[in-house]
Design an enzyme around this catalytic site. Structure first.
Site, PDB file in Angstrom:
ATOM      1  N   THR A 186       0.901  -0.963  -0.082  1.00  0.00           N
ATOM      2  CA  THR A 186       0.020   0.051   0.203  1.00  0.00           C
ATOM      3  C   THR A 186       0.838   1.197  -0.009  1.00  0.00           C
ATOM      4  O   THR A 186       2.049   1.194   0.479  1.00  0.00           O
ATOM      5  CB  THR A 186      -0.917   0.070   1.340  1.00  0.00           C
ATOM      6  N   GLU A 198      -3.730  -0.964 -10.243  1.00  0.00           N
ATOM      7  CA  GLU A 198      -5.051  -1.086 -10.069  1.00  0.00           C
ATOM      8  C   GLU A 198      -5.844  -1.059 -11.475  1.00  0.00           C
ATOM      9  O   GLU A 198      -5.663  -0.305 -12.190  1.00  0.00           O
ATOM     10  CB  GLU A 198      -5.638   0.026  -9.506  1.00  0.00           C
ATOM     11  N   ASP A 258      -8.668  -2.440  -1.304  1.00  0.00           N
ATOM     12  CA  ASP A 258      -9.254  -1.638  -1.682  1.00  0.00           C
ATOM     13  C   ASP A 258     -10.389  -1.321  -1.188  1.00  0.00           C
ATOM     14  O   ASP A 258     -11.180  -1.881  -0.818  1.00  0.00           O
ATOM     15  CB  ASP A 258      -9.574  -1.889  -3.234  1.00  0.00           C
ATOM     16  N   GLY A 260      -8.322  10.828   4.394  1.00  0.00           N
ATOM     17  CA  GLY A 260      -9.355  10.577   3.526  1.00  0.00           C
ATOM     18  C   GLY A 260     -10.816  11.325   3.737  1.00  0.00           C
ATOM     19  O   GLY A 260     -10.822  12.401   3.967  1.00  0.00           O
TER      20      GLY A 260
HETATM   21  P1  ITT Z   1      -3.377   1.988  -1.778  1.00  0.00           P
HETATM   22  O1  ITT Z   1      -2.261   2.489  -2.022  1.00  0.00           O
HETATM   23  O2  ITT Z   1      -3.771   0.957  -0.880  1.00  0.00           O
HETATM   24  O3  ITT Z   1      -4.480   1.746  -2.687  1.00  0.00           O
HETATM   25  P2  ITT Z   1      -5.235   4.236  -1.311  1.00  0.00           P
HETATM   26  O4  ITT Z   1      -5.094   5.499  -0.263  1.00  0.00           O
HETATM   27  O5  ITT Z   1      -5.024   4.641  -2.786  1.00  0.00           O
HETATM   28  O6  ITT Z   1      -4.300   3.078  -0.829  1.00  0.00           O
HETATM   29  P3  ITT Z   1      -7.883   3.115  -1.865  1.00  0.00           P
HETATM   30  O7  ITT Z   1      -7.758   3.286  -3.119  1.00  0.00           O
HETATM   31  O8  ITT Z   1      -8.167   1.678  -1.426  1.00  0.00           O
HETATM   32  O9  ITT Z   1      -6.609   3.572  -1.259  1.00  0.00           O
HETATM   33  O10 ITT Z   1      -8.830   3.967  -1.349  1.00  0.00           O
HETATM   34  C1  ITT Z   1      -9.802   4.740  -1.992  1.00  0.00           C
HETATM   35  C2  ITT Z   1     -10.102   6.209  -1.156  1.00  0.00           C
HETATM   36  O11 ITT Z   1     -11.087   5.999  -0.088  1.00  0.00           O
HETATM   37  C3  ITT Z   1      -9.098   6.824  -0.766  1.00  0.00           C
HETATM   38  O12 ITT Z   1      -8.889   8.310  -1.533  1.00  0.00           O
HETATM   39  C4  ITT Z   1      -9.121   7.035   0.746  1.00  0.00           C
HETATM   40  O13 ITT Z   1      -8.778   8.397   0.981  1.00  0.00           O
HETATM   41  C5  ITT Z   1     -10.535   6.928   0.812  1.00  0.00           C
HETATM   42  N1  ITT Z   1     -10.761   5.836   2.132  1.00  0.00           N
HETATM   43  C6  ITT Z   1     -10.550   4.686   2.315  1.00  0.00           C
HETATM   44  N2  ITT Z   1     -10.444   4.018   3.361  1.00  0.00           N
HETATM   45  C7  ITT Z   1     -10.804   5.208   4.156  1.00  0.00           C
HETATM   46  C8  ITT Z   1     -11.137   5.431   5.472  1.00  0.00           C
HETATM   47  O14 ITT Z   1     -10.866   4.279   6.329  1.00  0.00           O
HETATM   48  N3  ITT Z   1     -11.638   6.565   5.991  1.00  0.00           N
HETATM   49  C9  ITT Z   1     -11.561   7.447   5.011  1.00  0.00           C
HETATM   50  N4  ITT Z   1     -11.280   7.487   3.852  1.00  0.00           N
HETATM   51  C10 ITT Z   1     -10.983   6.495   3.154  1.00  0.00           C
HETATM   52 NA    NA Z   2      -5.621   3.444  -4.480  1.00  0.00          NA
END
Ligand code: ITT
Ligand code: NA
Length: 187
Positions: free
Chosen positions: A7, A37, A67, A144
């Protein structure tokens, strides 16, 4: 047992490692591999595809990929699998704008966690937390969409509640707990 979490998101890693610690499982962050992805509207497909490449190159180690998506009911599940892109482009204010004047603010987070490694192949686990979108961003913890998501049973956002409460009920905590339970009974 040691698992590598592929990640680029340190906050996801931190939350997940605290959950797996409950099971005596050590999580290590893997910044070396890339989570490739594919474009898909299905979190499960995105995770299995990302894992396939990583695990066929490293068959003797255990890897995890996660994800997530934020699914807003009145927006037909948007941003869902596009959450990362939407977060980086229109951001929290863009989502709040889309929701202004919308009465039904219900939404949920979903996490899909995939494990691969010896004697596993690929196993998927998921977790969901239901809640609603806040009227305005609140709180400073988390990452996020945390400042605009209020989980059911609370009046505060994840960013106000903090990691201890978030890790009791979040989509991620639930998915990683399912993973931990599976590992304890199968590996
Ligand atoms: P990876 O490198 O693991 O892919 P990522 O940050 O790109 O990390 P994702 O694509 O899985 O993670 O996440 C999609 C979006 O959802 C990302 O913009 C996060 O900010 C948001 N998100 C995921 N989990 C969250 C949480 O627990 N609380 C708030 N926002 C979250
Ligand atoms: Na991602």
């Amino acid at each position: 047992m040691r698992i590598f979490f592929v990640t680029g998101n340190e906050a996801k890693f931190h939350e997940a490692s605290l959950v797996l610690k409950e099971f005596g499982i050590e999580l290590m962050i893997d910044r070396g591999h890339r989570k490739v992805e594919i474009q898909s509207d299905n979190l499960e497909d995105i995770v299995s595809n990302a894992l396939q490449g990583i695990c066929s190159d490293n068959p003797s180690d255990y890897f995890v990929v996660e994800d997530d998506g934020l699914f807003i009911n009145k927006l037909n599940g948007f941003p869902g699998p596009y959450s990362s892109y939407v977060y980086k482009t229109i951001g929290l204010t863009g989502i709040l704008k889309l929701m202004s004047g919308v009465d039904d603010k219900t939404a949920y987070f979903k996490s899909v966690v995939g494990l691969c490694g010896p004697r596993v192949g690929i196993k998927l686990f998921s977790g969901v937390v239901y809640g609603r979108i806040a009227m305005e961003p609140r709180g400073t913890e988390g990452f996020g969409f945390d400042p605009i998501f209020i989980p059911d049973g609370y009046d505060k956002t994840f960013a106000e509640l903090g990691i201890d409460i978030k890790n009791k009920l979040s989509h991620r905590a639930r998915a990683f707990r399912a993973l931990g339970n599976w590992i304890l009974s199968n590996l």
